[in-house]
Each structure stands twice: as structure tokens, then as C-alpha cells.
Scaffold this active site. Structure first.
Site, mmCIF file in Angstrom:
data_model
loop_
_atom_site.group_PDB
_atom_site.id
_atom_site.type_symbol
_atom_site.label_atom_id
_atom_site.label_comp_id
_atom_site.label_asym_id
_atom_site.label_seq_id
_atom_site.Cartn_x
_atom_site.Cartn_y
_atom_site.Cartn_z
ATOM 1 N N LYS A 189 -10.089 -2.491 8.113
ATOM 2 C CA LYS A 189 -8.819 -2.213 8.771
ATOM 3 C C LYS A 189 -9.109 -1.731 10.186
ATOM 4 O O LYS A 189 -9.594 -0.618 10.381
ATOM 5 C CB LYS A 189 -8.055 -1.139 7.987
ATOM 6 N N GLU A 249 0.854 -1.184 0.000
ATOM 7 C CA GLU A 249 0.000 0.000 0.000
ATOM 8 C C GLU A 249 0.889 1.231 0.000
ATOM 9 O O GLU A 249 1.715 1.399 0.899
ATOM 10 C CB GLU A 249 -0.886 -0.006 1.250
#
Length: 226
Positions: A128, A40
Site C-alpha cells: 500500500k 477493509e
């Protein structure tokens, strides 16, 4: 691409924040060469959209390149156009909603049960739990008691020592940023980053070889010594 399956198999993704695009790309290349193939790139990195596009163009299909800290609808559109294969947000942002509209798999930030449910109802592929380190692995067991099928990933305060604890508590994967990157994003040695990456992979997969797609060899990425 089934992002949840990929994250569950790989068990870890790297979070890259750097002080410039070239350093960010160096970190991407080093991590791929070391065996971490889900990454990411945070939009807090200067020219992060360019980094995502370049990383995607030079990486093989076994590598997943995503965008992090996607806050706005415009950011969601920009990273999708750059080839990001998933979007990560700190909360249920406008960027999260736009990512879902665009069909970009979303890892949406949440902390409370209410936020977890809201993220899933908006179309998130995974949630998340952030900052995970505030509550620790036991919090995942508590969340999963009433929400046993919730696809949770642990981010924030997770390092190689604690990553196995979050996975044992029910997290599908862990996202690791500063404990992994160290100073590599600001000019620190890439060799040290590679060593930390190998330690992290050994911690999350102690029983045998990597599952999931084949990991590229050294020849498939630019040298980690850049």
C-alpha cells in the site's frame, strides 16, 4: 484465495471507518449492494473486530472482508480469528509481521523504495503506497521503473476522479476511504454512499461489466436504506 489476483481484478477496495459498529455494518451492506465487494474495516472503528466477524458471517464468498490499521500482533491475531481475509497496515508494523506468520494475506503500507522492498521481503502480498496523494500517480511510475514487478496499490487521497490515473500509472488497485464514505460512517445518508460507490466503480471500470466474481444483487445484502 489469491488476494493479489482478486485486487487486480476488482481494481478497488473500500476503506471503512465509522463512529460505531452498526454504522460500519450499514456502510458494508450499502457498498456490497452497490457493487464494491472488497472492503477493509479499519480498527480505528469501535468494535471493529466484531464488525469484521459479523460482516464475514452475513456476506457471500464473493465478498472479501479485511482488517485495516493492524498495528500490533494481538490485533493481527484478533482479526484473523474474526475471519478477516486480509490485513492492511500503514507501515511495517508488528501486526504486519504477525499477519504473515498467521498466513493472512498482507497489504503492507510503505512509501519509499526501501520501504516497498522491505514490505515485500517480509512477505507482503501487496504494498500500500501511502499516502499516495502526497506524490500523485507519477510517483508510481517512478517506483515501478526499478521495481517493475512490485504489486502496488494506491491509498490516501484517492477519489473517483483520480483513481483511473493511479491504475494507468501501474497500481494494481486503489483503496478509497473518506472520499467514498463521506459522512456515511457518522450518520450521513447511505443513499449518497451508494451513489458514490457506483460512480467509483464506473470510473475504474469504464469499458464494460465487472470482471472477477459476480456482484451480489440487492437481495444478497440488507437494504442500503438502513
Amino acid at each position: 484465495m489469491d488476494l493479489l489476483t482478486e485486487l487486480t481484478e476488482r481494481r478497488v477496495f473500500a476503506i471503512i471507518r465509522a463512529d460505531g459498529p452498526e454504522r460500519a455494518l450499514d456502510c458494508v451492506r450499502t457498498l456490497i449492494a452497490a457493487g464494491i465487494t472488497a472492503l477493509e474495516v479499519s480498527l480505528t472503528t469501535p468494535d471493529a473486530v466484531e464488525v469484521i466477524a459479523r460482516a464475514r458471517s452475513e456476506s457471500g464468498p464473493a465478498v472479501l472482508i479485511g482488517a485495516g490499521t493492524v498495528l500490533t500482533a494481538h490485533q493481527a491475531e484478533s482479526v484473523a480469528a474474526a475471519g478477516a481475509e486480509f490485513a492492511v497496515t500503514p507501515a511495517l508494523t508488528k501486526g504486519a509481521l504477525r499477519s504473515v506468520e498467521l498466513g493472512v494475506p498482507l497489504v503492507c503500507g510503505a512509501l519509499t523504495p526501501t520501504e516497498v522492498v522491505a514490505a515485500l521481503e517480509c512477505g507482503a502480498t501487496a504494498v500500500k503506497v501511502f499516502p499516495a496523494g502526497v506524490h500523485g500517480p507519477g510517483y508510481f511510475r517512478e517506483l515501478l521503473a526499478p521495481l517493475p514487478t512490485a504489486p502496488l496499490v494506491a491509498v490516501g487521497g484517492v477519489d473517483a476522479a483520480r483513481a483511473p490515473e493511479y491504475l494507468a500509472a501501474g497500481a494494481r488497485a486503489v483503496g478509497v476511504g473518506s472520499p467514498l464514505l463521506g459522512e456515511a460512517g457518522t450518520g450521513g445518508p447511505q443513499e449518497a454512499l451508494a451513489a458514490r460507490a457506483r460512480d467509483l466503480l464506473a470510473a475504474v471500470r469504464p469499458a464494460g461489466p465487472l470482471t472477477g466474481p459476480a456482484v451480489p444483487g440487492p437481495d444478497s445484502a440488507r437494504s442500503a436504506d438502513r
